[in-house]
Design a protein around this motif. Sequence first.
Motif, PDB file in Angstrom:
ATOM      1  N   VAL A  20      73.389  98.923  25.906  1.00 55.85           N
ATOM      2  CA  VAL A  20      74.567  99.793  26.237  1.00 55.85           C
ATOM      3  C   VAL A  20      75.701  99.049  25.529  1.00 55.85           C
ATOM      4  CG1 VAL A  20      76.231 100.524  28.040  1.00 55.85           C
ATOM      5  CG2 VAL A  20      73.687 100.428  28.497  1.00 55.85           C
ATOM      6  N   SER A  21      75.987  97.814  25.618  1.00 58.97           N
ATOM      7  CA  SER A  21      77.249  97.355  24.931  1.00 58.97           C
ATOM      8  C   SER A  21      77.295  97.485  23.293  1.00 58.97           C
ATOM      9  CB  SER A  21      77.418  95.830  25.466  1.00 58.97           C
ATOM     10  OG  SER A  21      76.408  95.058  24.529  1.00 58.97           O
ATOM     11  N   ARG A  22      76.218  97.661  22.819  1.00 55.37           N
ATOM     12  CA  ARG A  22      76.057  97.762  21.591  1.00 55.37           C
ATOM     13  C   ARG A  22      76.215  99.144  21.029  1.00 55.37           C
ATOM     14  NH1 ARG A  22      70.375  94.744  21.128  1.00 55.37           N
ATOM     15  NH2 ARG A  22      71.197  92.793  20.617  1.00 55.37           N
ATOM     16  N   LYS A  23      75.814 100.121  21.929  1.00 54.62           N
ATOM     17  CA  LYS A  23      75.848 101.447  21.535  1.00 54.62           C
ATOM     18  C   LYS A  23      77.435 101.846  21.931  1.00 54.62           C
ATOM     19  CE  LYS A  23      74.132 106.141  22.824  1.00 54.62           C
ATOM     20  NZ  LYS A  23      73.037 106.972  23.418  1.00 54.62           N
ATOM     21  N   TYR A  24      78.070 101.553  22.904  1.00 55.75           N
ATOM     22  CA  TYR A  24      79.442 101.771  23.164  1.00 55.75           C
ATOM     23  C   TYR A  24      80.504 100.506  23.014  1.00 55.75           C
ATOM     24  CZ  TYR A  24      76.946 105.708  25.642  1.00 55.75           C
ATOM     25  OH  TYR A  24      76.053 106.687  25.678  1.00 55.75           O
ATOM     26  N   ARG A  25      80.338  99.876  21.654  1.00 56.29           N
ATOM     27  CA  ARG A  25      80.961  98.779  21.527  1.00 56.29           C
ATOM     28  C   ARG A  25      82.558  98.880  21.636  1.00 56.29           C
ATOM     29  NH1 ARG A  25      78.172 100.019  17.159  1.00 56.29           N
ATOM     30  NH2 ARG A  25      79.347 100.807  15.299  1.00 56.29           N
ATOM     31  N   HIS A  26      83.049 100.107  21.264  1.00 56.02           N
ATOM     32  CA  HIS A  26      84.377 100.388  21.447  1.00 56.02           C
ATOM     33  C   HIS A  26      84.939 100.658  22.869  1.00 56.02           C
ATOM     34  CE1 HIS A  26      84.424  99.910  17.069  1.00 56.02           C
ATOM     35  NE2 HIS A  26      83.364 100.958  16.915  1.00 56.02           N
ATOM     36  N   THR A  27      84.168 100.753  23.609  1.00 63.04           N
ATOM     37  CA  THR A  27      84.774 101.212  24.838  1.00 63.04           C
ATOM     38  C   THR A  27      83.917 100.391  26.118  1.00 63.04           C
ATOM     39  OG1 THR A  27      83.081 103.013  25.105  1.00 63.04           O
ATOM     40  CG2 THR A  27      85.068 103.631  24.435  1.00 63.04           C
ATOM     41  N   TYR A  28      83.054  99.774  25.759  1.00 65.89           N
ATOM     42  CA  TYR A  28      82.321  98.925  26.960  1.00 65.89           C
ATOM     43  C   TYR A  28      82.657  97.408  26.780  1.00 65.89           C
ATOM     44  CZ  TYR A  28      78.242  98.054  30.045  1.00 65.89           C
ATOM     45  OH  TYR A  28      77.600  97.366  31.139  1.00 65.89           O
ATOM     46  N   SER A  29      83.470  97.111  27.640  1.00 67.07           N
ATOM     47  CA  SER A  29      83.787  95.631  27.471  1.00 67.07           C
ATOM     48  C   SER A  29      82.811  94.469  28.003  1.00 67.07           C
ATOM     49  CB  SER A  29      85.167  95.374  28.454  1.00 67.07           C
ATOM     50  OG  SER A  29      84.831  95.398  29.720  1.00 67.07           O
ATOM     51  N   GLN A  30      82.945  93.481  27.544  1.00 69.36           N
ATOM     52  CA  GLN A  30      82.162  92.131  27.927  1.00 69.36           C
ATOM     53  C   GLN A  30      82.449  91.869  29.307  1.00 69.36           C
ATOM     54  OE1 GLN A  30      80.168  90.339  25.924  1.00 69.36           O
ATOM     55  NE2 GLN A  30      79.526  89.155  27.600  1.00 69.36           N
ATOM     56  N   GLU A  31      83.500  92.173  30.185  1.00 65.64           N
ATOM     57  CA  GLU A  31      83.817  92.124  31.288  1.00 65.64           C
ATOM     58  C   GLU A  31      83.055  93.041  32.183  1.00 65.64           C
ATOM     59  OE1 GLU A  31      86.184  92.225  29.259  1.00 65.64           O
ATOM     60  OE2 GLU A  31      86.801  90.145  29.026  1.00 65.64           O
ATOM     61  N   LEU A  32      83.105  94.120  31.638  1.00 62.59           N
ATOM     62  CA  LEU A  32      82.277  95.325  32.348  1.00 62.59           C
ATOM     63  C   LEU A  32      80.557  95.034  32.316  1.00 62.59           C
ATOM     64  CD1 LEU A  32      82.231  98.022  34.014  1.00 62.59           C
ATOM     65  CD2 LEU A  32      82.375  99.117  31.794  1.00 62.59           C
ATOM     66  N   MET A  33      80.240  94.670  31.224  1.00 63.70           N
ATOM     67  CA  MET A  33      78.755  94.394  31.263  1.00 63.70           C
ATOM     68  C   MET A  33      78.374  93.211  32.031  1.00 63.70           C
ATOM     69  SD  MET A  33      76.664  93.077  27.715  1.00 63.70           S
ATOM     70  CE  MET A  33      77.260  91.429  27.871  1.00 63.70           C
ATOM     71  N   GLU A  34      79.312  92.100  32.206  1.00 68.33           N
ATOM     72  CA  GLU A  34      78.652  91.093  32.982  1.00 68.33           C
ATOM     73  C   GLU A  34      78.923  91.689  34.392  1.00 68.33           C
ATOM     74  OE1 GLU A  34      81.668  88.107  32.109  1.00 68.33           O
ATOM     75  OE2 GLU A  34      80.801  87.942  30.016  1.00 68.33           O
ATOM     76  N   ARG A  35      79.981  92.378  34.652  1.00 64.11           N
ATOM     77  CA  ARG A  35      79.784  93.128  36.272  1.00 64.11           C
ATOM     78  C   ARG A  35      78.564  93.898  36.542  1.00 64.11           C
ATOM     79  NH1 ARG A  35      85.189  95.116  36.869  1.00 64.11           N
ATOM     80  NH2 ARG A  35      84.566  96.960  35.810  1.00 64.11           N
ATOM     81  N   ASN A  36      78.327  94.470  35.407  1.00 62.00           N
ATOM     82  CA  ASN A  36      76.904  95.370  35.683  1.00 62.00           C
ATOM     83  C   ASN A  36      75.852  94.659  35.834  1.00 62.00           C
ATOM     84  OD1 ASN A  36      78.434  97.854  35.616  1.00 62.00           O
ATOM     85  ND2 ASN A  36      78.226  98.274  33.352  1.00 62.00           N
ATOM     86  N   VAL A  37      75.823  93.557  35.097  1.00 62.01           N
ATOM     87  CA  VAL A  37      74.552  92.633  35.194  1.00 62.01           C
ATOM     88  C   VAL A  37      74.688  91.990  36.558  1.00 62.01           C
ATOM     89  CG1 VAL A  37      73.508  90.495  34.401  1.00 62.01           C
ATOM     90  CG2 VAL A  37      74.205  92.289  32.740  1.00 62.01           C
ATOM     91  N   HIS A  38      75.803  91.540  37.046  1.00 64.98           N
ATOM     92  CA  HIS A  38      75.947  90.909  38.298  1.00 64.98           C
ATOM     93  C   HIS A  38      75.548  91.631  39.356  1.00 64.98           C
ATOM     94  CE1 HIS A  38      78.193  89.140  41.770  1.00 64.98           C
ATOM     95  NE2 HIS A  38      77.883  88.140  41.352  1.00 64.98           N
ATOM     96  N   ASP A  39      76.029  92.873  39.270  1.00 68.58           N
ATOM     97  CA  ASP A  39      75.802  94.013  40.437  1.00 68.58           C
ATOM     98  C   ASP A  39      74.283  94.255  40.402  1.00 68.58           C
ATOM     99  OD1 ASP A  39      78.403  94.070  40.917  1.00 68.58           O
ATOM    100  OD2 ASP A  39      78.960  95.973  39.933  1.00 68.58           O
ATOM    101  N   ALA A  40      73.641  94.283  39.421  1.00 70.23           N
ATOM    102  CA  ALA A  40      72.259  94.493  39.283  1.00 70.23           C
ATOM    103  C   ALA A  40      71.408  93.606  39.882  1.00 70.23           C
ATOM    104  CB  ALA A  40      71.635  94.846  37.848  1.00 70.23           C
ATOM    105  N   PHE A  41      71.889  92.116  39.711  1.00 67.72           N
ATOM    106  CA  PHE A  41      70.925  91.077  40.407  1.00 67.72           C
ATOM    107  C   PHE A  41      71.454  90.870  41.893  1.00 67.72           C
ATOM    108  CE2 PHE A  41      70.472  89.606  36.010  1.00 67.72           C
ATOM    109  CZ  PHE A  41      68.990  89.282  36.089  1.00 67.72           C
TER     110      PHE A  41
END
Length: 99
Positions: A20-41
């Motif tokens: 997702v972060s590769r596909k939306y690299r201009h709008t999907y931040s590292q912080e959002l990615m980390e939060r989504n991973v954290h929420d999934a776990f």
Amino acid sequence: MRYLIRKRCARKINSFYKNVSRKYRHTYSQELMERNVHDAFDSIYQIERSLLRREPTLSRWNGYFMANTDKWYFAYTIENDTITIVDACHAQNMHEKEP
């Protein structure tokens, strides 16, 4: 309850959000990615508490129990007081693979 998360499950969650972060690299931040991973776990630890046991909808998960959140589906086993999460699949990818 004890929870064991298999590497396959962890890889599926991490690789989904990395893609997702590769596909939306201009709008999907590292912080959002980390939060989504954290929420999934975090949602894994709700299995057998607020995420109820279901029959698997994928044939490759036959023999496992299944639980789902709004975004993730998990295949798992229960032995004594240990829940082992063996696989994960994002909701948008929940379909049988074509032969």
